[in-house]
Design an enzyme around this catalytic site. Structure first.
Site, PDB file in Angstrom:
ATOM      1  N   CYS A   1     -30.213  27.169  34.118  1.00  0.00           N
ATOM      2  CA  CYS A   1     -31.544  26.965  33.513  1.00  0.00           C
ATOM      3  C   CYS A   1     -31.425  26.694  32.013  1.00  0.00           C
ATOM      4  O   CYS A   1     -32.387  26.317  31.374  1.00  0.00           O
ATOM      5  CB  CYS A   1     -32.427  28.204  33.648  1.00  0.00           C
ATOM      6  SG  CYS A   1     -32.816  28.729  35.300  1.00  0.00           S
TER       7      CYS A   1
ATOM      8  N   HIS B   1     -32.983  12.945  41.801  1.00  0.00           N
ATOM      9  CA  HIS B   1     -33.423  13.196  43.177  1.00  0.00           C
ATOM     10  C   HIS B   1     -34.940  13.035  43.263  1.00  0.00           C
ATOM     11  O   HIS B   1     -35.605  12.736  42.252  1.00  0.00           O
ATOM     12  CB  HIS B   1     -32.927  14.549  43.689  1.00  0.00           C
ATOM     13  CG  HIS B   1     -33.393  15.757  42.908  1.00  0.00           C
ATOM     14  ND1 HIS B   1     -34.720  16.062  42.724  1.00  0.00           N
ATOM     15  CD2 HIS B   1     -32.698  16.729  42.287  1.00  0.00           C
ATOM     16  CE1 HIS B   1     -34.816  17.175  42.025  1.00  0.00           C
ATOM     17  NE2 HIS B   1     -33.601  17.603  41.732  1.00  0.00           N
TER      18      HIS B   1
ATOM     19  N   HIS C   1     -31.415  29.710  40.475  1.00  0.00           N
ATOM     20  CA  HIS C   1     -30.149  29.125  40.931  1.00  0.00           C
ATOM     21  C   HIS C   1     -29.377  30.007  41.898  1.00  0.00           C
ATOM     22  O   HIS C   1     -28.367  29.560  42.448  1.00  0.00           O
ATOM     23  CB  HIS C   1     -29.259  28.798  39.716  1.00  0.00           C
ATOM     24  CG  HIS C   1     -29.815  27.671  38.896  1.00  0.00           C
ATOM     25  ND1 HIS C   1     -30.708  27.864  37.866  1.00  0.00           N
ATOM     26  CD2 HIS C   1     -29.650  26.326  39.002  1.00  0.00           C
ATOM     27  CE1 HIS C   1     -31.049  26.699  37.363  1.00  0.00           C
ATOM     28  NE2 HIS C   1     -30.427  25.751  38.028  1.00  0.00           N
TER      29      HIS C   1
ATOM     30  N   CYS D   1     -28.822  32.204  31.755  1.00  0.00           N
ATOM     31  CA  CYS D   1     -28.451  31.391  32.927  1.00  0.00           C
ATOM     32  C   CYS D   1     -28.085  29.995  32.441  1.00  0.00           C
ATOM     33  O   CYS D   1     -28.930  29.294  31.855  1.00  0.00           O
ATOM     34  CB  CYS D   1     -29.594  31.304  33.937  1.00  0.00           C
ATOM     35  SG  CYS D   1     -29.241  30.071  35.226  1.00  0.00           S
TER      36      CYS D   1
ATOM     37  N   LYS E   1     -30.318  20.114  43.146  1.00  0.00           N
ATOM     38  CA  LYS E   1     -28.945  19.678  43.322  1.00  0.00           C
ATOM     39  C   LYS E   1     -28.026  20.881  43.483  1.00  0.00           C
ATOM     40  O   LYS E   1     -27.121  20.886  44.302  1.00  0.00           O
ATOM     41  CB  LYS E   1     -28.534  18.858  42.101  1.00  0.00           C
ATOM     42  CG  LYS E   1     -27.167  18.252  42.243  1.00  0.00           C
ATOM     43  CD  LYS E   1     -26.706  17.668  40.933  1.00  0.00           C
ATOM     44  CE  LYS E   1     -25.274  18.063  40.658  1.00  0.00           C
ATOM     45  NZ  LYS E   1     -24.826  17.849  39.317  1.00  0.00           N
TER      46      LYS E   1
ATOM     47  N   HIS F   1     -37.280  14.791  40.669  1.00  0.00           N
ATOM     48  CA  HIS F   1     -37.442  14.105  39.378  1.00  0.00           C
ATOM     49  C   HIS F   1     -38.372  12.897  39.547  1.00  0.00           C
ATOM     50  O   HIS F   1     -39.230  12.619  38.705  1.00  0.00           O
ATOM     51  CB  HIS F   1     -36.095  13.597  38.850  1.00  0.00           C
ATOM     52  CG  HIS F   1     -35.004  14.625  38.768  1.00  0.00           C
ATOM     53  ND1 HIS F   1     -33.789  14.468  39.390  1.00  0.00           N
ATOM     54  CD2 HIS F   1     -34.955  15.825  38.141  1.00  0.00           C
ATOM     55  CE1 HIS F   1     -33.019  15.520  39.127  1.00  0.00           C
ATOM     56  NE2 HIS F   1     -33.708  16.368  38.388  1.00  0.00           N
TER      57      HIS F   1
ATOM     58  N   CYS G   1     -29.608  34.691  38.791  1.00  0.00           N
ATOM     59  CA  CYS G   1     -30.780  33.932  38.364  1.00  0.00           C
ATOM     60  C   CYS G   1     -31.628  33.648  39.611  1.00  0.00           C
ATOM     61  O   CYS G   1     -31.090  33.181  40.622  1.00  0.00           O
ATOM     62  CB  CYS G   1     -30.336  32.620  37.721  1.00  0.00           C
ATOM     63  SG  CYS G   1     -31.654  31.407  37.649  1.00  0.00           S
TER      64      CYS G   1
ATOM     65  N   LYS H   1     -37.332  25.374  46.467  1.00  0.00           N
ATOM     66  CA  LYS H   1     -37.351  24.225  45.569  1.00  0.00           C
ATOM     67  C   LYS H   1     -36.113  23.375  45.834  1.00  0.00           C
ATOM     68  O   LYS H   1     -34.993  23.873  45.826  1.00  0.00           O
ATOM     69  CB  LYS H   1     -37.334  24.711  44.120  1.00  0.00           C
ATOM     70  CG  LYS H   1     -37.317  23.592  43.123  1.00  0.00           C
ATOM     71  CD  LYS H   1     -37.323  24.120  41.693  1.00  0.00           C
ATOM     72  CE  LYS H   1     -37.230  22.991  40.705  1.00  0.00           C
ATOM     73  NZ  LYS H   1     -36.054  23.041  39.853  1.00  0.00           N
TER      74      LYS H   1
HETATM   75  N1  MSP Z   1     -34.089  19.280  30.880  1.00  0.00           N
HETATM   76  C1  MSP Z   1     -35.122  20.149  31.292  1.00  0.00           C
HETATM   77  C2  MSP Z   1     -36.474  19.662  30.794  1.00  0.00           C
HETATM   78  C3  MSP Z   1     -36.591  19.526  29.321  1.00  0.00           C
HETATM   79  S1  MSP Z   1     -38.146  18.891  28.866  1.00  0.00           S
HETATM   80  C4  MSP Z   1     -38.221  19.104  27.234  1.00  0.00           C
HETATM   81  C5  MSP Z   1     -35.171  20.218  32.813  1.00  0.00           C
HETATM   82  N2  MSP Z   1     -34.630  19.183  33.450  1.00  0.00           N
HETATM   83  S2  MSP Z   1     -34.525  19.010  35.030  1.00  0.00           S
HETATM   84  O1  MSP Z   1     -33.664  17.889  35.248  1.00  0.00           O
HETATM   85  O2  MSP Z   1     -34.193  20.232  35.664  1.00  0.00           O
HETATM   86  O3  MSP Z   1     -35.911  18.483  35.468  1.00  0.00           O
HETATM   87  C6  MSP Z   1     -36.990  19.295  35.573  1.00  0.00           C
HETATM   88  C7  MSP Z   1     -38.185  18.548  36.102  1.00  0.00           C
HETATM   89  O4  MSP Z   1     -37.863  17.705  37.219  1.00  0.00           O
HETATM   90  C8  MSP Z   1     -39.181  19.552  36.661  1.00  0.00           C
HETATM   91  O5  MSP Z   1     -39.947  20.138  35.646  1.00  0.00           O
HETATM   92  C9  MSP Z   1     -39.970  18.657  37.562  1.00  0.00           C
HETATM   93  O6  MSP Z   1     -40.815  17.871  36.773  1.00  0.00           O
HETATM   94  C10 MSP Z   1     -38.887  17.779  38.189  1.00  0.00           C
HETATM   95  N3  MSP Z   1     -38.343  18.422  39.373  1.00  0.00           N
HETATM   96  C11 MSP Z   1     -37.054  18.824  39.579  1.00  0.00           C
HETATM   97  N4  MSP Z   1     -36.962  19.351  40.834  1.00  0.00           N
HETATM   98  C12 MSP Z   1     -38.149  19.300  41.440  1.00  0.00           C
HETATM   99  C13 MSP Z   1     -38.630  19.630  42.715  1.00  0.00           C
HETATM  100  N5  MSP Z   1     -37.871  20.149  43.648  1.00  0.00           N
HETATM  101  N6  MSP Z   1     -39.935  19.378  42.968  1.00  0.00           N
HETATM  102  C14 MSP Z   1     -40.770  18.811  42.060  1.00  0.00           C
HETATM  103  N7  MSP Z   1     -40.336  18.495  40.845  1.00  0.00           N
HETATM  104  C15 MSP Z   1     -39.038  18.747  40.492  1.00  0.00           C
HETATM  105  O7  MSP Z   1     -35.709  21.157  33.326  1.00  0.00           O
END
Ligand code: MSP
Length: 524
Positions: free
Chosen positions: A134, A22, A155, A131, A311, A25, A152, A308
């Site tokens: 997370c 999304h 979530h 969680c 998904k 990311h 959590c 935030k």
């Molecule tokens: N898999 C772990 C990270 C492991 S790193 C060793 C994780 N993954 S995640 O898919 O949840 O992605 C997290 C990252 O995606 C966040 O730290 C951020 O960089 C980005 N984002 C996910 N949602 C976001 C927003 N709503 N806004 C901005 N960035 C976001 O955590």
């Protein structure tokens, strides 16, 4: 390019493979792509890593629920969703690490064994909330209470109680060394608000960390206790180092790669995963006697309805929802331009449409198409003699300095603003000189040609400076200015040379561009 100099090494988080990509990311990965493209244009050797986090309970449960083996499940998601998503956004990563790859799992096991051998790991009992969303052990104080049920806070879903014999990492040994490190090296954790959070967390005291799980098997086996798998975060954090050869013999290919990249220059993360990166990860490295990363930068969240975007809350917006309407380059531009990096920000169609029209279509796109049209009309499409304008020239020098400083400090908004200010200035120059009036009298030919050359030269600089942000658009502009033949490909243009005036050669063939930023379709 010198090979013995350490590369500028930047990483993004490895994203949970289960999630549909999304714009949250994409925000992180585009920022990483812009910064690494900028550093490449500074002539540095660069290594840019992204990837996917593929182990853990959440992945196992969804694969089971879909009736697919976990490995097949993750293979499919990487091939069908993640890699195409980054390609579509024109992300120029040098490598893509998957935590199910052998190069990763073997190195994780070697690393873990070395921590065990040096006394940093012991066996213990873990009892507490977890969680699955997370994939994180929570402290009771982290949770929110909803009618007596513990949820959590990220979530808004019930936590699970874990009660297991696990292996523990002596994280508490590193609280003081980390505090000393952040006090001595404030640039190591940014922005300042993130550093303050980490420092106060460390000052509050840190417990040891359970680093294995025994109740499911979708993970990397603990090398000396095959009934347990490595805790998914411990496994995932190591990706930054396993991808470049951690634990390999220094004389091997992997060992040489490690020497040429490590320590990482920037770990880009969202603020949700700051503690993992600024506390647990450097402690793991300190325990192993390995240099810790130079900087962790935690950016803010993209919010939907004040929360935030995610998904699990069904608020995820796919990048393609936006790119089909605005194009890929406007997408890359918008979030970095609109939101100070480090602060939260909201996406709004109205704001994006307004900026698209005023900044990209009017200020930038129109300037390029007007110039090409005038050169065609008044000079038969041939760039006139080299000339110079002192005001534009010195404004450009100041712009490059300001933009470079801001970009290198991860102030994307400041960097892009500086460049777009220059664009506005060039528009002002054209409006003031009125080349269409000059063209009415042949006596003004020289002045007309000077105005057109200076405008073209300014666009040359804009194309190079905006290339890291909007590569495809700037390549089209480069082509239209006839720059390629004399100056070579745009990606090889150096930031340090941008302000050298007079690079476009007289006689170059200037072609009309396709419209860089087409008028938006209205659905009304
Ligand atoms: N898999 C772990 C990270 C492991 S790193 C060793 C994780 N993954 S995640 O898919 O949840 O992605 C997290 C990252 O995606 C966040 O730290 C951020 O960089 C980005 N984002 C996910 N949602 C976001 C927003 N709503 N806004 C901005 N960035 C976001 O955590």
């Amino acid at each position: 390019m010198s090979t013995d100099k350490k590369a500028f090494y930047l990483t993004t988080p490895i994203y949970y493979v289960n999630d549909a990509p999304h714009i949250g990311h994409a925000y992180t990965t585009v920022a990483g792509d812009v910064l690494t493209r900028w550093h490449r244009q500074k002539g540095e050797s660069v290594w840019f890593l992204t990837g996917t986090d593929e182990h853990g309970q959440k992945v196992m449960r969804t694969a089971d629920a879909s009736g697919v083996a976990p490995q097949d499940w993750v293979d499919r998601l990487v091939a069908d969703a993640w890699k195409p998503n980054w390609e579509a956004l024109n992300i120029a990563n040098d490598d893509f690490i998957r935590t199910t790859e052998v190069r990763h799992t073997e190195r994780v096991q070697k690393f873990l064994q070395s921590l065990k051998d040096s006394g940093h790991i012991y066996s213990g009992k873990y009892e507490g909330p977890y969680c699955v969303g997370c994939e994180e052990f929570k402290l009771p104080g982290d949770l929110i209470d909803s009618n007596g049920e513990k949820l959590c806070p990220i979530h808004s879903k019930p936590i699970e109680l874990v009660n297991e014999e696990n292996w523990f990492f002596r994280l508490s040994d590193f609280a003081q060394p980390l505090l000393d490190h952040y006090k001595k090296n404030p640039e190591a954790c940014q922005p300042e608000s993130a550093r303050n959070e980490v420092v106060s967390f460390l000052e509050g005291g840190v417990s040891d960390l359970s680093i294995s799980r025994s109740t499911f098997d979708w993970g990397i086996p603990v090398p000396w206790d095959k009934k347990q798998v490595v805790y998914v975060w411990f496994d995932a954090l190591l990706n930054y180092a396993t991808a470049v050869g951690l634990t390999d013999d220094p004389d091997s290919e992997g060992g040489k790669k490690f020497a040429a990249t490590w320590p990482a220059d920037v770990h880009l993360v969202g603020k949700d995963i700051l503690r993992f990166h600024a506390v647990i990860w450097p402690a793991m490295l300190m325990a192993a006697g390995i240099d810790i990363p130079k900087k962790v930068f935690a950016h803010g969240w993209l919010l939907v309805a004040g929360e935030k975007m995610s998904k699990s809350k069904l608020t995820g917006i796919a990048p393609s929802d936006i790119t089909t309407h605005f194009g890929v380059d406007a997408f890359r531009y918008y979030f970095l331009r609109a939101i100070p990096f480090g602060s939260d920000g909201s996406f709004s169609w109205e704001d994006m449409s307004a900026r698209y029209t005023s900044e990209l279509a009017n200020d930038f796109g129109n300037l390029a198409s007007r110039l090409a049209a005038m050169i065609e009309k008044y000079c038969d499409g041939i760039l006139p003699a080299v000339s110079s304008d002192e005001v534009l020239k010195s404004a450009l020098a100041a712009t490059v300095e300001k933009a470079d400083f801001a970009m290198c400090a991860l102030d994307f908004q400041g960097g892009i603003n500086a460049i777009m200010e220059y664009c506005k200035r060039v528009n002002g120059y054209v409006t003031e000189k009125e080349p269409w009036i000059l063209a009415k009298d042949p006596a003004n030919k020289k002045e007309l040609e000077e105005v057109l050359y200076n405008t073209a030269e300014s666009l040359r600089a804009l194309a190079v400076l905006l290339h890291p942000v909007m590569p495809a658009t700037c390549e089209i502009l480069w082509e239209s200015l006839g720059a390629q033949e004399k100056l070579g490909v745009i990606a090889n243009q150096k930031i340090s040379d941008v302000a050298t005036w007079g690079q476009l050669p007289a006689g170059a063939r200037v072609k009309k561009t396709p419209v860089l930023f087409p008028r938006l379709e209205t659905n009304a």
